[in-house]
Design a protein around this motif. Sequence first.
Motif, PDB file in Angstrom:
ATOM      1  N   PRO A 145       0.814 -20.711  19.583  1.00  0.00           N
ATOM      2  CA  PRO A 145       1.452 -21.467  18.504  1.00  0.00           C
ATOM      3  C   PRO A 145       0.477 -21.641  17.343  1.00  0.00           C
ATOM      4  O   PRO A 145      -0.736 -21.463  17.492  1.00  0.00           O
ATOM      5  N   THR A 146       1.011 -21.996  16.189  1.00  0.00           N
ATOM      6  CA  THR A 146       0.166 -22.254  15.026  1.00  0.00           C
ATOM      7  C   THR A 146      -0.810 -23.379  15.330  1.00  0.00           C
ATOM      8  O   THR A 146      -0.425 -24.420  15.868  1.00  0.00           O
ATOM      9  N   MET A 147      -2.089 -23.152  15.000  1.00  0.00           N
ATOM     10  CA  MET A 147      -3.106 -24.195  15.094  1.00  0.00           C
ATOM     11  C   MET A 147      -3.307 -24.768  13.696  1.00  0.00           C
ATOM     12  O   MET A 147      -3.483 -24.007  12.736  1.00  0.00           O
ATOM     13  N   ALA A 148      -3.249 -26.086  13.556  1.00  0.00           N
ATOM     14  CA  ALA A 148      -3.227 -26.665  12.217  1.00  0.00           C
ATOM     15  C   ALA A 148      -4.012 -27.962  12.149  1.00  0.00           C
ATOM     16  O   ALA A 148      -4.140 -28.690  13.135  1.00  0.00           O
ATOM     17  N   HIS A 203     -20.138 -26.934  10.771  1.00  0.00           N
ATOM     18  CA  HIS A 203     -20.006 -25.904  11.811  1.00  0.00           C
ATOM     19  C   HIS A 203     -18.533 -25.671  12.079  1.00  0.00           C
ATOM     20  O   HIS A 203     -17.780 -26.619  12.315  1.00  0.00           O
ATOM     21  N   TRP A 204     -18.122 -24.408  12.014  1.00  0.00           N
ATOM     22  CA  TRP A 204     -16.735 -24.039  12.289  1.00  0.00           C
ATOM     23  C   TRP A 204     -16.748 -22.787  13.163  1.00  0.00           C
ATOM     24  O   TRP A 204     -17.491 -21.845  12.896  1.00  0.00           O
ATOM     25  N   MET A 205     -15.914 -22.768  14.191  1.00  0.00           N
ATOM     26  CA  MET A 205     -15.861 -21.625  15.092  1.00  0.00           C
ATOM     27  C   MET A 205     -14.413 -21.254  15.388  1.00  0.00           C
ATOM     28  O   MET A 205     -13.566 -22.116  15.582  1.00  0.00           O
ATOM     29  N   ILE A 206     -14.143 -19.943  15.367  1.00  0.00           N
ATOM     30  CA  ILE A 206     -12.878 -19.394  15.833  1.00  0.00           C
ATOM     31  C   ILE A 206     -13.187 -18.568  17.071  1.00  0.00           C
ATOM     32  O   ILE A 206     -14.076 -17.722  17.065  1.00  0.00           O
ATOM     33  N   LEU A 207     -12.446 -18.819  18.136  1.00  0.00           N
ATOM     34  CA  LEU A 207     -12.712 -18.172  19.416  1.00  0.00           C
ATOM     35  C   LEU A 207     -11.452 -17.497  19.922  1.00  0.00           C
ATOM     36  O   LEU A 207     -10.373 -18.093  19.925  1.00  0.00           O
ATOM     37  N   ILE A 218      -8.089 -19.079  23.449  1.00  0.00           N
ATOM     38  CA  ILE A 218      -7.936 -19.073  22.002  1.00  0.00           C
ATOM     39  C   ILE A 218      -8.316 -20.459  21.508  1.00  0.00           C
ATOM     40  O   ILE A 218      -7.828 -21.463  22.053  1.00  0.00           O
ATOM     41  N   ALA A 219      -9.184 -20.562  20.483  1.00  0.00           N
ATOM     42  CA  ALA A 219      -9.624 -21.894  20.063  1.00  0.00           C
ATOM     43  C   ALA A 219     -10.035 -21.928  18.599  1.00  0.00           C
ATOM     44  O   ALA A 219     -10.507 -20.927  18.043  1.00  0.00           O
TER      45      ALA A 219
END
Length: 331
Positions: A145-148, A203-207, A218-219
């Motif tokens: 689903p959309t992460m927002a 700090h920003w992370m896409i996993l 997914i994170a």
Amino acid sequence: MGEELVRERGDFNGQAVFGFCKPTLEASLPAASWYGMRIDLYSMNAVLTDEDGHLWYVLRFHDHAHSPAFRLRTNGYGGNLYSEFAGVERGYIGPVKHRVEGDAHIIESTLPLPGREPYYFSRSVDRMEWSEGDLFSLTGVSISPTMAFVAPDTKGGWGFTSNPFRLEGTIMGRKVRGFCEFGTGWAGLGVPFMQPYAEARLHWMILANEYEDGTYDIAHISFMMGENRFALIANEKGPVMATRDVKLEVELDEGGNRARYPKAVHLELGGEKWRWNPADDSKVNLPPVVGAASREGYAQRVGDTRKLAFGWGWLNTSGDSRIDPYVINRP
């Protein structure tokens, strides 16, 4: 009487409200609004692994009418993730147009420019297609689903919506598979998305991981200034965590300007321990670090015995003194 019905807009001091929501086609159209904000930018970020085991990074930015940025990088074939791969100069830079065709929001180049490949992107609720002429052709399916998140303030605030896709296709003739984020940046009127992001960035992370048993992680992990701290985690079955309980420790790299790039990040998300490691052989001599240090890598729960088939662990960490309180030295 009328004045009593006119109230001041609430100020939440930039504290992020975050979670998962059902994706819709209308949410990405240029005329869409969200809590009084408008769309300021679109970003397509893809990290893929090819049949030789090399990592590819593809990025495109654009707004409602123009695409100013295209990136094509690899850590193989004589290149690294911090220098452009041969062929990037053929990426389209110029006007774009939006249209709806059936159930798809389509974004494409408008002018045939000498030496530039045509650009085409199509997104529906559950699939996407992205091509850049002879450079690459990718298709994908939605995996979450959309992460927002939205962080309201007296200026209207800012927010971000992320739609993750699993991709397959070819880049420069090589078969690839991996993940892509269709991201949409939102901001109050008169405020570009990158302004509040730059002010809050720490700090920003896409996993995005796919394991050999077919399962996923997914994170989105935000550990930024003020109240903009949260983690959203999903797997192949759907959302599994939305928490403000985010802790961070960073080990910095060594030597020259690498000293501002993380070589390991230790995370605790809702009580779960995670670790991120770089996947670029520490080839980060270019560019000089100015404000932020982006890097590709992989992250996984500590003690997780599943074997990673392929994945993505992009992060953007402040390269200035903001990160210093979270830097540690581990043996």
